[in-house]
Design an enzyme around this catalytic site. Structure first.
Site, PDB file in Angstrom:
ATOM      1  N   ARG A  21     -33.771 -38.358 -58.026  1.00 55.81           N
ATOM      2  CA  ARG A  21     -33.256 -39.198 -59.130  1.00 55.81           C
ATOM      3  C   ARG A  21     -33.852 -38.762 -60.468  1.00 55.81           C
ATOM      4  NH1 ARG A  21     -35.736 -43.790 -61.232  1.00 55.81           N
ATOM      5  NH2 ARG A  21     -34.376 -45.396 -62.126  1.00 55.81           N
ATOM      6  N   VAL A  23     -35.085 -35.828 -61.236  1.00 57.63           N
ATOM      7  CA  VAL A  23     -34.577 -34.498 -61.601  1.00 57.63           C
ATOM      8  C   VAL A  23     -33.182 -34.629 -62.225  1.00 57.63           C
ATOM      9  CG1 VAL A  23     -33.748 -32.295 -60.623  1.00 57.63           C
ATOM     10  CG2 VAL A  23     -35.949 -33.247 -59.884  1.00 57.63           C
ATOM     11  N   SER A 105     -41.595 -24.702 -47.283  1.00 47.70           N
ATOM     12  CA  SER A 105     -40.564 -24.762 -48.320  1.00 47.70           C
ATOM     13  C   SER A 105     -41.044 -24.095 -49.603  1.00 47.70           C
ATOM     14  CB  SER A 105     -40.203 -26.215 -48.620  1.00 47.70           C
ATOM     15  OG  SER A 105     -39.979 -26.910 -47.421  1.00 47.70           O
ATOM     16  N   THR A 125     -44.170 -33.898 -48.925  1.00 52.21           N
ATOM     17  CA  THR A 125     -44.518 -33.908 -47.492  1.00 52.21           C
ATOM     18  C   THR A 125     -45.504 -35.034 -47.251  1.00 52.21           C
ATOM     19  OG1 THR A 125     -45.756 -32.778 -45.746  1.00 52.21           O
ATOM     20  CG2 THR A 125     -46.252 -32.073 -47.964  1.00 52.21           C
ATOM     21  N   ASP A 127     -47.808 -34.854 -45.169  1.00 53.08           N
ATOM     22  CA  ASP A 127     -49.036 -34.276 -44.602  1.00 53.08           C
ATOM     23  C   ASP A 127     -50.223 -34.179 -45.576  1.00 53.08           C
ATOM     24  OD1 ASP A 127     -47.586 -33.986 -42.295  1.00 53.08           O
ATOM     25  OD2 ASP A 127     -47.170 -31.852 -42.590  1.00 53.08           O
ATOM     26  N   ARG A 154     -54.573 -53.241 -33.442  1.00 48.28           N
ATOM     27  CA  ARG A 154     -55.876 -53.919 -33.400  1.00 48.28           C
ATOM     28  C   ARG A 154     -55.792 -55.257 -32.673  1.00 48.28           C
ATOM     29  NH1 ARG A 154     -60.411 -53.095 -35.599  1.00 48.28           N
ATOM     30  NH2 ARG A 154     -60.582 -51.336 -36.992  1.00 48.28           N
ATOM     31  N   MET A 169     -49.536 -38.016 -37.647  1.00 48.37           N
ATOM     32  CA  MET A 169     -49.043 -36.688 -38.034  1.00 48.37           C
ATOM     33  C   MET A 169     -49.971 -36.013 -39.041  1.00 48.37           C
ATOM     34  SD  MET A 169     -44.926 -36.961 -38.367  1.00 48.37           S
ATOM     35  CE  MET A 169     -43.879 -36.704 -36.940  1.00 48.37           C
ATOM     36  N   LYS A 213     -69.171 -54.687 -29.729  1.00 45.63           N
ATOM     37  CA  LYS A 213     -67.754 -54.438 -30.053  1.00 45.63           C
ATOM     38  C   LYS A 213     -66.957 -54.518 -28.758  1.00 45.63           C
ATOM     39  CE  LYS A 213     -67.888 -51.553 -34.120  1.00 45.63           C
ATOM     40  NZ  LYS A 213     -66.926 -51.251 -35.142  1.00 45.63           N
TER      41      LYS A 213
HETATM   42  O1  F6P Z   1     -44.551 -31.797 -42.111  1.00 42.11           O
HETATM   43  C1  F6P Z   1     -44.223 -33.109 -41.823  1.00 42.11           C
HETATM   44  C2  F6P Z   1     -44.254 -33.346 -40.347  1.00 42.11           C
HETATM   45  O2  F6P Z   1     -43.880 -34.690 -40.130  1.00 42.11           O
HETATM   46  C3  F6P Z   1     -45.571 -33.029 -39.655  1.00 42.11           C
HETATM   47  O3  F6P Z   1     -46.530 -34.042 -39.836  1.00 42.11           O
HETATM   48  C4  F6P Z   1     -45.127 -32.850 -38.240  1.00 42.11           C
HETATM   49  O4  F6P Z   1     -46.010 -32.031 -37.519  1.00 42.11           O
HETATM   50  C5  F6P Z   1     -43.793 -32.180 -38.388  1.00 42.11           C
HETATM   51  O5  F6P Z   1     -43.333 -32.528 -39.691  1.00 42.11           O
HETATM   52  C6  F6P Z   1     -42.737 -32.542 -37.398  1.00 42.11           C
HETATM   53  O6  F6P Z   1     -41.636 -31.741 -37.661  1.00 42.11           O
HETATM   54  P1  F6P Z   1     -40.175 -31.896 -37.078  1.00 42.11           P
HETATM   55  O7  F6P Z   1     -39.464 -32.906 -37.917  1.00 42.11           O
HETATM   56  O8  F6P Z   1     -39.566 -30.552 -37.250  1.00 42.11           O
HETATM   57  O9  F6P Z   1     -40.324 -32.331 -35.668  1.00 42.11           O
END
Ligand code: F6P
Length: 320
Positions: A21, A23, A105, A125, A127, A154, A169, A213
């Protein structure tokens, strides 16, 4: 009038739409023509482009996913595929591209830059594994999604007096695990940047039990070199503590972006188009502290990604 293209590539991340949006609307405000390219590099090769108007990006700032769709493309990295992409760029007379995506990418973006296509790379991303920015678009929303899962887990973990391994992930990066683990009060956070010490894991769990705990949460990043179910087995065997596994998976990639991701996505998208309009090219845009940081694309991708070691240590201190 300048003509630019925008694409999203790799795993989707909440905030990609807010970025598209920004861009489109910045481009239009600068009298540019903006083309949306479908399915990342796949659409760039096959010529799936559509000119976007201001209304094309109405009502998307709050949506996860990406209206342009996304893909991972091996073909783009082949000489034939790459040539197809260059032809499409020529046919559409694109003066520049904004590429929103992760590691793979933006590596693709460098290849285009090397072939003379002006590109601006934006970190999209969950990540947070890109070295030139403190935050990637989607990271903080993903952390919040994990946090809400931790809260639910929890409750049941406590009710049943269990240990739960929650796999998150991040590929080879432990940032999601550390941020969610710290803010979710996890007892143990396992990340790929550090060697796995199962003895220590068991010791922490048993020490916790001895201190009273009755349940524990282990956040394990997917890049850690042991399958979560295996880890679960080993913990049960060595400690006698009942242990369950939850693999959060794709739930982390979806959902409405939180304010922070909408904000950085909007600022980065805006900056990318302004740079292209000013004749700048081959840049990567990040956020350092609270400020937009513009780097040379190639150098940005060669920088070293620093792990969140201090926050990891803090999480341990506070979980005792
Ligand atoms: O890069 C984002 C991500 O969600 C990673 O955390 C994960 O390992 C990967 O993509 C999963 O990729 P795909 O959608 O190709 O299964």
């Amino acid at each position: 009038m300048k003509r630019i293209g925008v694409l999203t590539s790799g795993g989707d991340a909440p905030g990609m739409n807010a970025c598209i949006r920004a861009v489109v609307r910045t481009g239009i405000s600068l009298d540019m023509e903006v083309f949306g390219i479908k399915r990342g590099y796949e659409g760039l090769m096959s010529g799936e482009l559509e000119q976007l108007q201001s209304t094309s990006v109405s009502d998307i700032i709050q949506r996860g996913g990406t209206i342009l769709k996304t893909a991972r493309s091996e073909k783009f990295m082949t000489p034939g595929g790459f040539e197809m992409a260059l032809n499409v760029i020529k046919t559409y007379r694109l003066d520049g591209l904004v590429i929103i995506g992760g590691n793979g990418s933006l590596t693709g973006a460098i290849t285009l830059a090397d072939a003379g296509v002006p590109v601006i790379g934006l970190p999209g991303t969950i990540d947070n594994d890109l070295p030139f920015t403190d935050e990637t678009i989607g990271f903080t929303t993903a952390v919040n999604t994990v946090l809400s899962a931790i809260s639910n887990i929890r409750d049941t973990s406590d009710a049943h007096e269990r240990t739960t391994v929650i796999e998150v992930m991040g590929r080879e990066c432990g940032d999601i695990a550390i941020m969610a683990g710290l803010t979710g009060g996890a007892e143990i956070i396992l990340v790929p940047e550090e060697p796995l010490d199962i003895d220590r894991v068991c010791r922490i769990l048993l020490d916790g039990k001895n201190r009273g705990k009755n349940s524990s949460i282990i956040i394990k990043a997917e890049g850690v070199d042991i399958a979560s179910v295996k880890l679960d087995e080993v913990i049960e065997e060595r400690t006698g503590l009942e242990t369950k596994v939850v693999i959060l998976g794709y739930i982390q990639r979806g959902g409405s972006p939180i304010a922070r991701d909408r904000m950085i996505a909007s600022a980065m998208g805006n900056e990318a188009v302004k740079l292209l309009n000013d004749g700048k090219k081959n840049k990567a845009i990040g956020i350092i502290g609270d400020k937009i940081a513009v780097h040379d694309l190639k150098r940005a991708m060669q920088m070293e990604k620093k792990p969140l070691t201090e926050l990891h240590e803090l999480a341990y201190t506070l979980s005792k």
